[in-house]
Design an enzyme around this catalytic site. Structure first.
Site, PDB file in Angstrom:
ATOM      1  N   HIS A 251     -63.283   6.311  37.429  1.00 49.02           N
ATOM      2  CA  HIS A 251     -64.670   6.091  37.835  1.00 49.02           C
ATOM      3  C   HIS A 251     -64.857   4.778  38.593  1.00 49.02           C
ATOM      4  CE1 HIS A 251     -66.306   9.657  36.371  1.00 49.02           C
ATOM      5  NE2 HIS A 251     -66.761   9.294  35.196  1.00 49.02           N
ATOM      6  N   ARG A 254     -67.428   4.795  41.381  1.00 46.13           N
ATOM      7  CA  ARG A 254     -68.782   5.011  40.842  1.00 46.13           C
ATOM      8  C   ARG A 254     -69.316   3.701  40.260  1.00 46.13           C
ATOM      9  NH1 ARG A 254     -72.375   8.930  38.792  1.00 46.13           N
ATOM     10  NH2 ARG A 254     -73.007   8.718  36.615  1.00 46.13           N
TER      11      ARG A 254
END
Length: 305
Positions: A251, A254
């Site tokens: 991630h 993100r």
């Protein structure tokens, strides 16, 4: 490509002196508890039973206190202790439902505060280096560049990126339609730069990768959908190629998306909407990252810092 069957974890071996846990295992199976959770509960109960000599089904509030103290002495993390408490709660719930116990010795024990782990931070320079690492003269390199651009521009989860279909992207108006966790749909701005790279990929790269009828946006060299594992390998490979020293996670982009938006003054609720968080408290973890950055800037530039 054949779909791999999910790996079923090996069942935990229950010691002879704890044979009563077999009934608890059967209860968990009947409750359709997942094999991973069943194994975790049984492993934790076996570990807890080694902390005191009393017979586990007869444990009192004080016995459980002694167990928690012993686990702390052993250096177990708050998260590990919280999981042990969850196992004990499930076990004594089982005993009450079986009319073996009427009381609940776990009731007064509070779960330790776990805190929120800060996401891995990646500088804007590192993100730029990662995005530019793919060789865009190749079909796969151009695909990867377009994927990185979309991931950073939109703050998508990796699963959301890999499951993008052609009908979910609007290049003329510059947005994606994403169905995230809980089947909740959100519209996410794509941005001019990401739009340009996606359009370039669609014209130059995707036709080379297209092997059979599919409406997925990003295709593998065999024309299928990329797995999370392969995408993670790609990120690590490009990070190594770009000389990025920061620790990465699936991630990473993100987290960078959210952090950099806050660094540049974005409102927390806007970031919440873009990330698709149903609860603002989930997004608030990023304020800690931004506050560290603000403190650094204050110390660097304020004349009286």
């Amino acid at each position: 490509m054949l779909n791999k069957k999910p790996r079923i974890p090996t069942a935990v071996t229950i010691p002879e002196n704890l044979s009563f846990l077999q009934g608890f295992r059967d209860y968990l199976i009947a409750q359709t508890v997942s094999p991973h959770t069943r194994n975790a509960y049984l492993s934790d109960l076996i570990q807890c039973s080694e902390c005191v000599t009393a017979y586990l089904p007869d444990w009192t509030h004080d016995d459980i206190s002694d167990v928690l103290i012993e686990l702390t002495k052993q250096g177990k993390s708050p998260r590990s202790i919280a999981r042990s408490l969850s196992a004990l709660r499930a076990f004594f719930k089982f005993l009450r439902e079986q009319k073996i116990r009427l009381d609940n010795p776990v009731a007064a024990h509070k779960t330790p505060k776990l805190g929120r782990a800060l996401p891995k931070d990646l500088s804007e320079q590192d993100v730029e280096a990662l995005i530019q690492a793919p060789d865009v003269s190749t079909a796969l390199g151009l695909r990867d560049r377009a994927m990185f651009e979309v991931l950073y521009a939109c703050g998508l989860r990796v699963s959301e990126l890999l499951n993008l279909r052609l009908d979910l992207i609007n290049l003329k108006q510059g947005y994606l339609r994403i169905t995230g966790k809980g089947n909740k749909e959100r519209l996410v701005p794509l941005g001019e730069v990401a739009c340009e790279w996606v359009e370039k990929y669609l014209v130059e790269s995707r036709p080379q990768l297209y092997k059979s009828a599919t409406d997925y946006l990003f295709l593998t060299q065999h024309g299928g959908i990329m797995s999370r594992q392969n995408f993670w390998y790609a990120i690590k490979r490009y990070a190594l190629q770009a000389g990025i020293q920061a620790e990465l996670s699936p991630h990473t982009m993100r987290h960078a998306f959210a952090t950099h938006l806050l660094h540049h003054g974005a409102d927390l609720r806007v970031v919440q909407m873009l990330l698709g968080h149903s609860d603002l408290s989930t997004t608030q973890i990023y304020t800690h990252v931004a506050q560290v950055r603000m403190q650094q800037l204050h110390e660097k530039y304020h004349p009286r810092a």
